[in-house]
Motif scaffolding. Structure first.
Motif, PDB file in Angstrom:
ATOM      1  N   LEU A 198     -57.691  52.095  50.388  1.00  0.00           N
ATOM      2  CA  LEU A 198     -58.422  53.357  50.306  1.00  0.00           C
ATOM      3  C   LEU A 198     -58.423  54.098  51.636  1.00  0.00           C
ATOM      4  O   LEU A 198     -58.456  55.333  51.677  1.00  0.00           O
ATOM      5  N   ALA A 199     -58.369  53.336  52.736  1.00  0.00           N
ATOM      6  CA  ALA A 199     -58.384  53.949  54.065  1.00  0.00           C
ATOM      7  C   ALA A 199     -57.116  54.753  54.350  1.00  0.00           C
ATOM      8  O   ALA A 199     -57.071  55.508  55.331  1.00  0.00           O
ATOM      9  N   LYS A 237     -56.266  57.183  52.640  1.00  0.00           N
ATOM     10  CA  LYS A 237     -56.618  58.570  52.305  1.00  0.00           C
ATOM     11  C   LYS A 237     -58.040  58.957  52.704  1.00  0.00           C
ATOM     12  O   LYS A 237     -58.321  60.142  52.874  1.00  0.00           O
ATOM     13  N   TYR A 238     -58.930  57.960  52.814  1.00  0.00           N
ATOM     14  CA  TYR A 238     -60.340  58.267  53.042  1.00  0.00           C
ATOM     15  C   TYR A 238     -60.897  57.471  54.215  1.00  0.00           C
ATOM     16  O   TYR A 238     -60.331  56.456  54.620  1.00  0.00           O
ATOM     17  N   THR A 239     -62.027  57.936  54.726  1.00  0.00           N
ATOM     18  CA  THR A 239     -62.832  57.110  55.617  1.00  0.00           C
ATOM     19  C   THR A 239     -63.634  56.147  54.748  1.00  0.00           C
ATOM     20  O   THR A 239     -64.327  56.587  53.826  1.00  0.00           O
ATOM     21  N   VAL A 240     -63.533  54.865  55.011  1.00  0.00           N
ATOM     22  CA  VAL A 240     -64.152  53.851  54.159  1.00  0.00           C
ATOM     23  C   VAL A 240     -65.263  53.139  54.923  1.00  0.00           C
ATOM     24  O   VAL A 240     -65.064  52.687  56.049  1.00  0.00           O
ATOM     25  N   PRO A 281     -71.896  60.324  50.007  1.00  0.00           N
ATOM     26  CA  PRO A 281     -70.554  59.732  49.918  1.00  0.00           C
ATOM     27  C   PRO A 281     -70.168  59.437  48.473  1.00  0.00           C
ATOM     28  O   PRO A 281     -71.014  59.362  47.586  1.00  0.00           O
ATOM     29  N   TRP A 335     -57.869  57.193  43.529  1.00  0.00           N
ATOM     30  CA  TRP A 335     -57.157  58.383  44.014  1.00  0.00           C
ATOM     31  C   TRP A 335     -56.951  59.390  42.888  1.00  0.00           C
ATOM     32  O   TRP A 335     -57.184  60.594  43.064  1.00  0.00           O
ATOM     33  N   VAL A 388     -60.419  61.001  41.884  1.00  0.00           N
ATOM     34  CA  VAL A 388     -60.923  61.923  42.902  1.00  0.00           C
ATOM     35  C   VAL A 388     -60.080  63.196  42.935  1.00  0.00           C
ATOM     36  O   VAL A 388     -60.611  64.308  43.064  1.00  0.00           O
ATOM     37  N   ASP A 389     -58.777  63.066  42.810  1.00  0.00           N
ATOM     38  CA  ASP A 389     -57.917  64.251  42.777  1.00  0.00           C
ATOM     39  C   ASP A 389     -58.267  65.157  41.601  1.00  0.00           C
ATOM     40  O   ASP A 389     -58.263  66.390  41.731  1.00  0.00           O
ATOM     41  N   LYS A 391     -61.386  67.061  42.451  1.00  0.00           N
ATOM     42  CA  LYS A 391     -61.104  68.142  43.403  1.00  0.00           C
ATOM     43  C   LYS A 391     -60.524  69.350  42.692  1.00  0.00           C
ATOM     44  O   LYS A 391     -60.840  70.500  43.035  1.00  0.00           O
TER      45      LYS A 391
END
Length: 227
Positions: A20-21, A23-26, A66, A214, A217-218, A221
């Motif tokens: 996950l990191a 694409k994101y801050t985990v 978050p 992913w 979440v996409d 968005k």
């Protein structure tokens, strides 16, 4: 942010966190007395106490709304957090969440977990053992008793954010059919099944779980439901 299951520790979720990191801050979170967190023997031994601590931790860390990913008991906790503390939450992902109306007795919970052990990745076993030793028998027993008497997932109707429920086709602990049964009425809730996934799919099927996150979440968005 990843919220662990009953007696689990943040180090059990490193495979998923690393993916996950990309694409994101985990953030990895350990409740009191679990993993790397200190805690007394009677700290956070119910779903309500776990939820209160998570809310306080988010407030203290100043982490604003978050995306929360909870596994097993952690899935139940993030759902309750969204109901009781909606100001601290964004979209939710619950992976094999407990809190179903079909919650079995303590004996059947243990039996389902024993059935799941051979389905997990061999390298996952020592991570689980060290986490459960760290949490202790009493804490795990109290939390298991709390699950036995708790039914949180029907509160899905009260959550103002999109919710994704992930279930494993080979998970003997939380059945995908039960997730579908309690979620079909709510358009903001999606259920997705991972073929061949056991209860510990955040480790055994970390790549597939990350791909589902992913993709979901996409889609949020694109519809403006997530930043």
């Amino acid at each position: 942010m990843i919220v662990p299951g009953l007696g689990c520790a943040s180090w059990m979720y490193l495979r998923l966190a690393h993916l996950l990191a990309q694409k994101y801050t985990v953030w990895l979170y350990d409740p009191p007395g679990q993993g790397l967190s200190q805690g007394r023997w009677n700290d956070a031994v119910s779903v309500e106490q776990l939820t209160d601590h998570l809310a306080l931790w988010l407030q203290t860390q100043q982490i604003s709304r978050p995306l929360l990913l909870g596994h097993s008991l952690g899935g139940e906790v993030v759902i309750e957090l969204a109901v009781r503390y909606p100001q601290f939450t964004g979209p939710l992902i619950a992976v094999a969440p407990t809190g179903l109306p079909e919650n079995p007795s303590l004996f059947r919970q243990v039996w389902r977990l024993i059935r799941d052990i051979p389905r997990e990745r061999l390298g996952f076993w020592p991570l689980c053992l060290s986490a459960y030793i760290r949490a202790g028998i009493w804490r795990c027993y109290q939390l298991a008793r709390a699950i036995e008497h708790q039914s949180a997932l029907p509160d899905l109707a009260l959550i103002p954010h999109p919710v994704l429920l992930l279930g494993g086709a080979r998970d003997p602990v939380v059945h995908v059919s039960a997730l579908r049964q309690i979620s079909w009425r709510w358009p903001h809730v999606q259920v997705r099944e991972l073929a061949g996934a056991p209860h510990g799919m955040t480790d055994a099927d970390a790549a597939e779980v990350a791909a589902q996150v992913w993709q979901w979440v996409d889609s949020l968005k694109r519809t403006g439901e997530a930043e």
